[in-house]
Design an enzyme around this catalytic site. Sequence first.
Site, mmCIF file in Angstrom:
data_model
loop_
_atom_site.group_PDB
_atom_site.id
_atom_site.type_symbol
_atom_site.label_atom_id
_atom_site.label_comp_id
_atom_site.label_asym_id
_atom_site.label_seq_id
_atom_site.Cartn_x
_atom_site.Cartn_y
_atom_site.Cartn_z
ATOM 1 C CG HIS A 1 12.089 -9.656 25.742
ATOM 2 N ND1 HIS A 1 10.888 -9.416 26.362
ATOM 3 C CD2 HIS A 1 12.454 -8.458 25.192
ATOM 4 C CE1 HIS A 1 10.546 -8.154 26.193
ATOM 5 N NE2 HIS A 1 11.469 -7.553 25.484
ATOM 6 C CB SER B 1 9.660 -5.357 23.912
ATOM 7 O OG SER B 1 10.255 -5.038 25.140
ATOM 8 C CG ASP C 1 10.327 -12.039 28.282
ATOM 9 O OD1 ASP C 1 11.366 -11.525 28.744
ATOM 10 O OD2 ASP C 1 9.572 -11.448 27.486
#
Length: 636
Positions: free
Chosen positions: A584, A465, A552
């Site tokens: 994600h 991320s 995602d």
Amino acid sequence: MPDQLIPRAHLFGNPAKAGTRLSPDGRRLAWLQPDAGVLNIFVAPLDRLEDARVVTHDRKRGVRDFSWAYDGHSLLYMQDEGGDENFHIYVVDSEGGPARDLTPFEGVAARVSGTSRKIRDRILLSINRRDKRFHDLYSAILATGELTLVQENPGFAGFIHDDDLTPRLALRRGKDGSSEILRPDGAGGWSQWIIFSPEDARTSSPLHLDASAKTLFLRDSRGRDKAALFRVDVATGETRLIAESDKADLGHVIADRDTYEPLAYSVERERFEYVALDDRIKADIDFLNARDIGDWSIGSRTEDDSLWTVSAQSDTSPAASYLYDRRAKSLRLLHHARPQLIGAPLRPMRPVTIKSRDGLDLICYLTLPQTAEAKAPQPMVLYVHGGPWGRDSFGYNAAHQWLANRGYAVLSVNFRASTGLGKAFVNAGDHEWGRRMDDDLLDAVDWAIRQGVADMSRIAIMGGSYGGYATLVGLTRNPQRYACGVDVVGPSNLETLIATIPPYWESARAQLVKALGDPATEEGRALLRERSPLHAADRLAKPLLIAQGANDPRVKKAEAEQMVAALEAKKIPVAYLLYPDEGHGFARPENALSYHAVAENFLARHLGGRAEPVRAEELSASSVKIEKGASELALP
């Protein structure tokens, strides 16, 4: 002799048991455990745990978290499809029977907003069915699934309810990054009550009401740097300080089961700790602190508060769950999450504080491999946390143990914008993505080199991320600093990141813009472009591995694919893994194992550490698609 290799499956496969929760009456215990290789909910009488039986039958992503409803027999859990984060809320009876979907709506994200001991047959749900940007409040009858609209959301970030499951307060985000607490105006609308400036909005928030709904408990940083705990009279606005710390922001609050008055709070600078506010709980905290179980937290409590489940872990011991009897002052081990790691050569973690070039204290965590005992500099992995509004903490860290076992020093940095360390520190990250936030990482790496920890020619950067973004920034901004990088679901283009956030993030959009730059202005667009590693792809000079979930909703797969395309256009080699059934991050253990298998062999090739060979069955059991760079990975 180097330590034995710890099997990847022991670190990243399913836990043996996890997430222990007591029923409200304390008669039953529920937990997560693999069934047919997938995490599901098991339930047993507390005095006969050997009689446990599985009550859910998920065969896809597994149940990740759950809770008991106050009716005493319903279990609630969330599930999405392939990582799309359009969560449905399911209820299943602890005695058995099929799970029922309380929110059977396509493309809708739901969450549990509240339960109540006073109204036990129903719960509050937040559902964005009417408007994808905002969640309306519904009451759901557990037995039938009947939904009743309680409060339409006119554009708020959320609500705070009382024990009648009636919304009493609302939270609204301002367009400038500020936030407000509102209360009913008596005419069917809402009026502004408490305002947090943009400077305070990330570190200040309402917590909960007391049982009478006359007092609001508030985490507040106004007029101070570290967020403190306050009580506010809802009728008069009179405010009184309850607790503060000069170490860090006040964190989790343990509240009285009847009155909801705070009994204790947590604070975390280098280590997590509870601080008692009331003698009724001080003896419990002292008792648990005196046990040799590591850092602990409360997992669940019975309604009469006589029994707790406690989760405890240390840097060299994964989570274990205990049953704590407050009256008898006794502690009973229930299970270890990863019993395969008992006796494994886990390495100690050390907190270190490193000064940034402009004088900030960076709380960091260092784990050294067994080979570091020879006192020579080691190959090192800089492991960057996501968020960036989160933080690294002391304790068992699977990634640290994995990498240290493979022969690397591992360093994690709470760079500016990390949370919990005061508003000045978190706000210091505004407009500093790809600049001073990256400088903090560089300063930590330089420290490790000066200390003789890191071999300057063999340093990798990796993370997920925001950590993936930091990896791309590190490799393009500092092309000679790192030997290689691993980016997991990291954004490459800040303009497209902001443009494609999920609709239900609308209320938080202003804070994202405040941090990154405003795409509605020429200056903001220039800043976003300048800080996007996509536009510096031609500077990348070292091997890169990218891993991405196809579904995602936060960082779209286009973020990975446009970076891959830019590198290919410049004839720069890149390896790209795509997981069609993930979002994600990688929830399915088969996918997590295949990713870690590829990543550790990639690191071994470019840093010289150790690796378990990649087994063909690890790849075939997962959904991984090797979109680019198969030859770079030398896979079976």
